[in-house]
Write a protein that holds these residues in place. Structure first.
Motif, PDB file in Angstrom:
ATOM      1  N   ALA A 125       0.830  -1.213   0.000  1.00 45.58           N
ATOM      2  CA  ALA A 125       0.000   0.000   0.000  1.00 45.58           C
ATOM      3  C   ALA A 125       0.860   1.257   0.000  1.00 45.58           C
ATOM      4  O   ALA A 125       0.573   2.214  -0.730  1.00 45.58           O
ATOM      5  N   SER A 126       1.936   1.260   0.770  1.00 48.30           N
ATOM      6  CA  SER A 126       2.775   2.466   0.864  1.00 48.30           C
ATOM      7  C   SER A 126       3.589   2.697  -0.410  1.00 48.30           C
ATOM      8  O   SER A 126       3.973   3.824  -0.701  1.00 48.30           O
ATOM      9  N   LYS A 127       3.833   1.650  -1.169  1.00 50.18           N
ATOM     10  CA  LYS A 127       4.634   1.755  -2.403  1.00 50.18           C
ATOM     11  C   LYS A 127       3.765   1.587  -3.643  1.00 50.18           C
ATOM     12  O   LYS A 127       4.260   1.271  -4.724  1.00 50.18           O
ATOM     13  N   ARG A 128       2.490   1.815  -3.514  1.00 52.82           N
ATOM     14  CA  ARG A 128       1.534   1.535  -4.593  1.00 52.82           C
ATOM     15  C   ARG A 128       1.930   2.148  -5.930  1.00 52.82           C
ATOM     16  O   ARG A 128       1.954   1.452  -6.952  1.00 52.82           O
ATOM     17  N   ASP A 129       2.231   3.439  -5.963  1.00 57.34           N
ATOM     18  CA  ASP A 129       2.546   4.093  -7.235  1.00 57.34           C
ATOM     19  C   ASP A 129       3.780   3.472  -7.888  1.00 57.34           C
ATOM     20  O   ASP A 129       3.787   3.202  -9.097  1.00 57.34           O
ATOM     21  N   GLU A 130       4.809   3.251  -7.094  1.00 59.85           N
ATOM     22  CA  GLU A 130       6.038   2.634  -7.610  1.00 59.85           C
ATOM     23  C   GLU A 130       5.755   1.236  -8.152  1.00 59.85           C
ATOM     24  O   GLU A 130       6.219   0.875  -9.244  1.00 59.85           O
ATOM     25  N   LEU A 131       4.990   0.454  -7.409  1.00 60.23           N
ATOM     26  CA  LEU A 131       4.698  -0.920  -7.818  1.00 60.23           C
ATOM     27  C   LEU A 131       3.801  -0.975  -9.047  1.00 60.23           C
ATOM     28  O   LEU A 131       4.016  -1.803  -9.937  1.00 60.23           O
ATOM     29  N   GLU A 132       2.818  -0.099  -9.110  1.00 59.40           N
ATOM     30  CA  GLU A 132       1.964  -0.054 -10.307  1.00 59.40           C
ATOM     31  C   GLU A 132       2.786   0.292 -11.541  1.00 59.40           C
ATOM     32  O   GLU A 132       2.577  -0.285 -12.610  1.00 59.40           O
ATOM     33  N   ALA A 133       3.722   1.225 -11.408  1.00 58.18           N
ATOM     34  CA  ALA A 133       4.580   1.597 -12.542  1.00 58.18           C
ATOM     35  C   ALA A 133       5.466   0.418 -12.946  1.00 58.18           C
ATOM     36  O   ALA A 133       5.631   0.136 -14.143  1.00 58.18           O
ATOM     37  N   LEU A 134       6.008  -0.278 -11.960  1.00 62.89           N
ATOM     38  CA  LEU A 134       6.868  -1.432 -12.222  1.00 62.89           C
ATOM     39  C   LEU A 134       6.087  -2.543 -12.932  1.00 62.89           C
ATOM     40  O   LEU A 134       6.546  -3.102 -13.928  1.00 62.89           O
ATOM     41  N   VAL A 135       4.895  -2.829 -12.451  1.00 58.35           N
ATOM     42  CA  VAL A 135       4.072  -3.872 -13.065  1.00 58.35           C
ATOM     43  C   VAL A 135       3.589  -3.420 -14.442  1.00 58.35           C
ATOM     44  O   VAL A 135       3.637  -4.188 -15.406  1.00 58.35           O
ATOM     45  N   SER A 136       3.138  -2.179 -14.561  1.00 61.90           N
ATOM     46  CA  SER A 136       2.654  -1.670 -15.853  1.00 61.90           C
ATOM     47  C   SER A 136       3.729  -1.764 -16.928  1.00 61.90           C
ATOM     48  O   SER A 136       3.441  -2.119 -18.074  1.00 61.90           O
ATOM     49  N   ALA A 137       4.978  -1.475 -16.544  1.00 61.39           N
ATOM     50  CA  ALA A 137       6.088  -1.563 -17.495  1.00 61.39           C
ATOM     51  C   ALA A 137       6.378  -3.011 -17.882  1.00 61.39           C
ATOM     52  O   ALA A 137       7.039  -3.264 -18.895  1.00 61.39           O
ATOM     53  N   GLN A 188      13.526  -6.462 -13.713  1.00 62.63           N
ATOM     54  CA  GLN A 188      13.689  -5.028 -13.459  1.00 62.63           C
ATOM     55  C   GLN A 188      14.094  -4.757 -12.014  1.00 62.63           C
ATOM     56  O   GLN A 188      14.959  -3.922 -11.744  1.00 62.63           O
ATOM     57  N   ALA A 189      13.423  -5.443 -11.080  1.00 68.09           N
ATOM     58  CA  ALA A 189      13.624  -5.160  -9.662  1.00 68.09           C
ATOM     59  C   ALA A 189      14.951  -5.706  -9.124  1.00 68.09           C
ATOM     60  O   ALA A 189      15.548  -5.106  -8.237  1.00 68.09           O
ATOM     61  N   ARG A 190      15.400  -6.824  -9.671  1.00 71.17           N
ATOM     62  CA  ARG A 190      16.645  -7.454  -9.218  1.00 71.17           C
ATOM     63  C   ARG A 190      17.460  -7.911 -10.421  1.00 71.17           C
ATOM     64  O   ARG A 190      17.634  -9.109 -10.640  1.00 71.17           O
ATOM     65  N   PRO A 191      17.980  -6.959 -11.163  1.00 72.21           N
ATOM     66  CA  PRO A 191      18.689  -7.347 -12.396  1.00 72.21           C
ATOM     67  C   PRO A 191      19.914  -8.218 -12.182  1.00 72.21           C
ATOM     68  O   PRO A 191      20.293  -8.983 -13.060  1.00 72.21           O
TER      69      PRO A 191
END
Length: 156
Positions: free
Chosen positions: A70-82, A149-152
């Motif tokens: 919940a606290s990282k929602r915007d970051e996570l949505e961007a990561l998943v959307s990409a 992306q998250a752990r290259p």
């Protein structure tokens, strides 16, 4: 007496399943994440069915996944959307699939203590609990891209 492990999900699997259910509820917009966590810990622990959480679930993991997502929602949505296929948008993704993807993305991006393969497998298994068509494969492929992306530097 037998030394065999009991059948069914582990404590951590039970926590992740409850976290996905809590995140689904959060997306409905009726309660804040802290309130939902409180509901699960005080009222819904031990309830059977889709709305409950096993008594022996890993509660710290449950709380971390829900509140962290919940606290990282915007970051996570961007990561998943990409990580979605070119013809997919976040708005097109089913709400329960969103909850699964967000929780998985949170662990991939913010829980380096959990191996990539474990995160992806756990959330694909959760998808199998709710879907019997293409959703588990979809979640697997999206989380695999999120992991890159998250752990290259990590290898599965």
């Amino acid at each position: 007496m037998s030394d065999t492990k009991p059948a069914g999900p582990s404590r951590r699997q039970a926590a992740r399943l409850a976290a996905v259910q809590a995140l689904y509820q959060w997306q409905e917009g009726q309660d804040a994440p802290a309130e939902i966590v409180e509901q699960f810990l005080k009222v819904r622990t031990g309830e059977t069915g889709e709305g409950g959480m096993r008594r022996d679930a890993d509660k710290p993991l449950f709380k971390d996944v829900v509140e962290g997502t919940a606290s990282k929602r915007d970051e996570l949505e961007a990561l998943v959307s990409a990580s979605l296929a070119e013809d997919w948008t976040w708005a097109r993704v089913d709400r329960l699939v969103r909850a699964i993807l967000l929780a998985g993305a949170y662990e991939l991006a913010h829980r380096p203590d959990v191996p990539l393969r474990v995160v992806i497998n756990e959330y694909v298994e959760i998808a199998h609990a709710f879907y019997d068509k293409g959703e588990p494969s979809f979640i697997n492929s999206v989380l695999d891209r999120v992991a890159r992306q998250a752990r290259p530097s990590d290898r599965k």
